[in-house]
Design a protein around this motif. Structure first.
Motif, PDB file in Angstrom:
ATOM      1  N   PRO A 282       0.824  -1.211   0.000  1.00  0.00           N
ATOM      2  CA  PRO A 282       0.000   0.000   0.000  1.00  0.00           C
ATOM      3  C   PRO A 282       0.860   1.264   0.000  1.00  0.00           C
ATOM      4  O   PRO A 282       2.081   1.219   0.140  1.00  0.00           O
ATOM      5  CB  PRO A 282      -0.792  -0.130   1.302  1.00  0.00           C
ATOM      6  N   TYR A 283       0.184   2.368  -0.159  1.00  0.00           N
ATOM      7  CA  TYR A 283       0.835   3.674  -0.154  1.00  0.00           C
ATOM      8  C   TYR A 283       0.382   4.466   1.072  1.00  0.00           C
ATOM      9  O   TYR A 283      -0.712   4.273   1.590  1.00  0.00           O
ATOM     10  CB  TYR A 283       0.491   4.457  -1.422  1.00  0.00           C
ATOM     11  N   VAL A 284       1.246   5.354   1.496  1.00  0.00           N
ATOM     12  CA  VAL A 284       0.951   6.232   2.624  1.00  0.00           C
ATOM     13  C   VAL A 284       0.956   7.670   2.120  1.00  0.00           C
ATOM     14  O   VAL A 284       1.889   8.092   1.419  1.00  0.00           O
ATOM     15  CB  VAL A 284       2.000   6.081   3.751  1.00  0.00           C
ATOM     16  N   ILE A 285      -0.097   8.394   2.446  1.00  0.00           N
ATOM     17  CA  ILE A 285      -0.166   9.812   2.099  1.00  0.00           C
ATOM     18  C   ILE A 285       0.164  10.601   3.354  1.00  0.00           C
ATOM     19  O   ILE A 285      -0.565  10.531   4.359  1.00  0.00           O
ATOM     20  CB  ILE A 285      -1.561  10.191   1.582  1.00  0.00           C
ATOM     21  N   GLY A 286       1.267  11.318   3.336  1.00  0.00           N
ATOM     22  CA  GLY A 286       1.706  12.073   4.507  1.00  0.00           C
ATOM     23  C   GLY A 286       2.121  13.472   4.138  1.00  0.00           C
ATOM     24  O   GLY A 286       1.834  13.976   3.048  1.00  0.00           O
ATOM     25  N   SER A 287       2.832  14.091   5.063  1.00  0.00           N
ATOM     26  CA  SER A 287       3.266  15.473   4.854  1.00  0.00           C
ATOM     27  C   SER A 287       4.224  15.598   3.679  1.00  0.00           C
ATOM     28  O   SER A 287       4.343  16.656   3.068  1.00  0.00           O
ATOM     29  CB  SER A 287       3.924  16.012   6.131  1.00  0.00           C
ATOM     30  N   ARG A 288       4.895  14.494   3.338  1.00  0.00           N
ATOM     31  CA  ARG A 288       5.836  14.522   2.223  1.00  0.00           C
ATOM     32  C   ARG A 288       5.220  14.000   0.930  1.00  0.00           C
ATOM     33  O   ARG A 288       5.928  13.742  -0.044  1.00  0.00           O
ATOM     34  CB  ARG A 288       7.071  13.696   2.581  1.00  0.00           C
ATOM     35  N   GLY A 289       3.917  13.809   0.935  1.00  0.00           N
ATOM     36  CA  GLY A 289       3.257  13.349  -0.275  1.00  0.00           C
ATOM     37  C   GLY A 289       2.966  11.866  -0.253  1.00  0.00           C
ATOM     38  O   GLY A 289       2.712  11.280   0.810  1.00  0.00           O
ATOM     39  N   LEU A 290       3.033  11.242  -1.409  1.00  0.00           N
ATOM     40  CA  LEU A 290       2.682   9.838  -1.569  1.00  0.00           C
ATOM     41  C   LEU A 290       3.932   8.978  -1.504  1.00  0.00           C
ATOM     42  O   LEU A 290       4.900   9.214  -2.229  1.00  0.00           O
ATOM     43  CB  LEU A 290       1.979   9.630  -2.916  1.00  0.00           C
ATOM     44  N   ALA A 291       3.918   7.975  -0.632  1.00  0.00           N
ATOM     45  CA  ALA A 291       5.080   7.095  -0.484  1.00  0.00           C
ATOM     46  C   ALA A 291       4.606   5.659  -0.331  1.00  0.00           C
ATOM     47  O   ALA A 291       3.635   5.385   0.387  1.00  0.00           O
ATOM     48  CB  ALA A 291       5.919   7.510   0.721  1.00  0.00           C
ATOM     49  N   ARG A 292       5.301   4.750  -0.980  1.00  0.00           N
ATOM     50  CA  ARG A 292       4.960   3.340  -0.882  1.00  0.00           C
ATOM     51  C   ARG A 292       5.656   2.740   0.326  1.00  0.00           C
ATOM     52  O   ARG A 292       6.826   3.021   0.597  1.00  0.00           O
ATOM     53  CB  ARG A 292       5.395   2.611  -2.149  1.00  0.00           C
ATOM     54  N   LEU A 293       4.926   1.895   1.060  1.00  0.00           N
ATOM     55  CA  LEU A 293       5.529   1.218   2.194  1.00  0.00           C
ATOM     56  C   LEU A 293       6.614   0.264   1.715  1.00  0.00           C
ATOM     57  O   LEU A 293       6.390  -0.533   0.804  1.00  0.00           O
ATOM     58  CB  LEU A 293       4.476   0.436   2.981  1.00  0.00           C
ATOM     59  N   GLU A 294       7.756   0.339   2.324  1.00  0.00           N
ATOM     60  CA  GLU A 294       8.864  -0.534   1.947  1.00  0.00           C
ATOM     61  C   GLU A 294       8.988  -1.669   2.948  1.00  0.00           C
ATOM     62  O   GLU A 294       8.624  -1.535   4.117  1.00  0.00           O
ATOM     63  CB  GLU A 294      10.176   0.267   1.890  1.00  0.00           C
ATOM     64  N   GLY A 295       9.513  -2.792   2.474  1.00  0.00           N
ATOM     65  CA  GLY A 295       9.696  -3.939   3.345  1.00  0.00           C
ATOM     66  C   GLY A 295       9.639  -5.221   2.544  1.00  0.00           C
ATOM     67  O   GLY A 295       9.285  -5.220   1.359  1.00  0.00           O
ATOM     68  N   PRO A 296       9.991  -6.332   3.171  1.00  0.00           N
ATOM     69  CA  PRO A 296      10.004  -7.618   2.457  1.00  0.00           C
ATOM     70  C   PRO A 296       8.595  -8.090   2.114  1.00  0.00           C
ATOM     71  O   PRO A 296       7.621  -7.694   2.742  1.00  0.00           O
ATOM     72  CB  PRO A 296      10.675  -8.565   3.451  1.00  0.00           C
ATOM     73  N   THR A 297       8.509  -8.923   1.093  1.00  0.00           N
ATOM     74  CA  THR A 297       7.241  -9.502   0.647  1.00  0.00           C
ATOM     75  C   THR A 297       7.360 -11.014   0.621  1.00  0.00           C
ATOM     76  O   THR A 297       8.333 -11.554   0.081  1.00  0.00           O
ATOM     77  CB  THR A 297       6.873  -8.994  -0.755  1.00  0.00           C
ATOM     78  N   GLY A 298       6.382 -11.690   1.212  1.00  0.00           N
ATOM     79  CA  GLY A 298       6.372 -13.151   1.206  1.00  0.00           C
ATOM     80  C   GLY A 298       5.462 -13.680   0.122  1.00  0.00           C
ATOM     81  O   GLY A 298       4.885 -12.943  -0.673  1.00  0.00           O
ATOM     82  N   ILE A 299       5.331 -15.002   0.075  1.00  0.00           N
ATOM     83  CA  ILE A 299       4.466 -15.632  -0.915  1.00  0.00           C
ATOM     84  C   ILE A 299       3.005 -15.559  -0.446  1.00  0.00           C
ATOM     85  O   ILE A 299       2.755 -15.335   0.740  1.00  0.00           O
ATOM     86  CB  ILE A 299       4.874 -17.105  -1.159  1.00  0.00           C
ATOM     87  N   PRO A 300       2.041 -15.730  -1.359  1.00  0.00           N
ATOM     88  CA  PRO A 300       0.632 -15.720  -0.934  1.00  0.00           C
ATOM     89  C   PRO A 300       0.340 -16.820   0.084  1.00  0.00           C
ATOM     90  O   PRO A 300       1.056 -17.804   0.197  1.00  0.00           O
ATOM     91  CB  PRO A 300      -0.121 -15.978  -2.252  1.00  0.00           C
ATOM     92  N   VAL A 301      -0.738 -16.643   0.796  1.00  0.00           N
ATOM     93  CA  VAL A 301      -1.140 -17.550   1.855  1.00  0.00           C
ATOM     94  C   VAL A 301      -1.945 -18.708   1.267  1.00  0.00           C
ATOM     95  O   VAL A 301      -2.770 -18.514   0.365  1.00  0.00           O
ATOM     96  CB  VAL A 301      -1.968 -16.795   2.905  1.00  0.00           C
ATOM     97  N   GLY A 302      -1.713 -19.909   1.764  1.00  0.00           N
ATOM     98  CA  GLY A 302      -2.461 -21.077   1.337  1.00  0.00           C
ATOM     99  C   GLY A 302      -1.726 -21.981   0.372  1.00  0.00           C
ATOM    100  O   GLY A 302      -2.214 -23.047   0.016  1.00  0.00           O
TER     101      GLY A 302
END
Length: 305
Positions: A282-302
């Motif tokens: 997802p994206y975060v809208i803050g005082s600095r504008g639009l920023a995408r959340l950074e971090g690792p991504t796992g595989i889908p569930v199931g």
């Protein structure tokens, strides 16, 4: 088709022709073989009655067969009534015009009674199959509409205003591309200081995805609630997703999977921790504008442990 049997309307401006047409049809056990003297009377009879087939003469005064056929096909209530055109005109262009206007079949005078009954029977059988298909599709549409309402009722539809104890404003909207699908969102408070946010999308569309979506939503809520009740700190999103994944893998005979974004918002510390299982970040809208959340991504569930 009416339960008592097919009802036919013979339209011809010549009394002898009407008699010649109706006689071979009467022994067939139809509910009624009725007649109309011209195109205008035919349209009036069709508006008032429930006919299953029309045998329509082409050459008639005032309204000819072509005009009657055009008006029938323009009427939403009557356009599905099959029409067999009958005329002494046997030129190819007349046949083509009748078919283009929507006629079911075409017979030229003088006609063969055996052929007439065969064509009438074939047209009525096609209408019966069309009616059965239409009724079946209508039942499916009604069931899917009900399923859509049930599915939309499973996601939160009320969004409370922020309070001093829960200073977070939440809003979401779900519009399935079809009647039902595999998208879901959820938010709830596992304890007074934590807001759990979930956005997920099940593989595939339709009823199977909707059922798996309901199962996934329930599993997430149960896992978060049970883990939050254990002594100690609130479990991490990764720990929650591990338990959710184990449960979905255990009862996943359809071999479906779901992408999930799950976040825990600590209302006291104003901090967000999250876990991404194959879902777009997802994206975060803050005082600095639009920023995408950074971090690792796992595989889908199931998919697997």
């Amino acid at each position: 088709m009416t339960p008592a049997g097919p009802r036919l309307l013979v339209v011809d401006d010549n009394e002898d022709n009407r008699y010649t047409l109706t006689q071979p049809l009467k022994p067939r056990g139809y509910t009624g073989v009725e007649t109309a003297n011209d195109g205008r009377e035919a349209l009036e009879r069709l508006q008032d009655g429930n006919f299953d087939l029309v045998l329509l003469d082409v050459m008639m005064p005032e309204l000819n067969g072509y005009e009657v056929l055009e008006r029938l096909k323009a009427d939403a209530r009557l356009r599905d009534v099959p029409v067999i055109m009958i005329s002494a005109v046997d030129q190819l262009d007349s046949v083509v015009r009748c078919i283009e206007l929507g006629a079911e079949d075409y017979l030229a005078k003088p006609f063969n009674p055996v052929l007439l009954n065969a064509r009438v029977g074939a047209s009525l059988e096609k209408k019966r199959l069309r009616d059965a298909t239409t009724a079946h599709l209508a039942r499916i549409e009604a069931e899917l509409d009900s399923a859509r309402e049930i599915q939309l009722g499973m996601v939160p539809g009320e969004f409370p205003q922020p309070t001093p104890g829960a200073p977070a404003e939440v809003f979401a909207i779900l519009r399935p591309a079809r009647q039902v699908g595999g998208d879901l969102y959820d938010f709830f408070y596992p304890d007074r200081d934590t807001l759990c946010l979930v956005i997920a999308d099940v593989s595939d569309k339709g009823a199977p995805a909707a059922l798996f979506m309901a199962h996934t939503s329930s599993v997430i809520r149960v896992v978060v609630t049970l883990l939050a009740q254990r002594p100690g700190e609130m479990p991490s999103p990764a720990r929650i997703m591990e338990q959710v994944n184990a449960e979905l893998c255990r009862a996943n005979r359809a071999a479906m999977f779901v992408t999930v974004f799950l976040a825990l918002l600590d209302l006291r510390a104003a901090s967000l921790s999250f876990c991404v299982a194959g879902h777009p970040k997802p994206y975060v809208i803050g005082s600095r504008g639009l920023a995408r959340l950074e971090g690792p991504t796992g595989i889908p569930v199931g998919i697997g442990p």
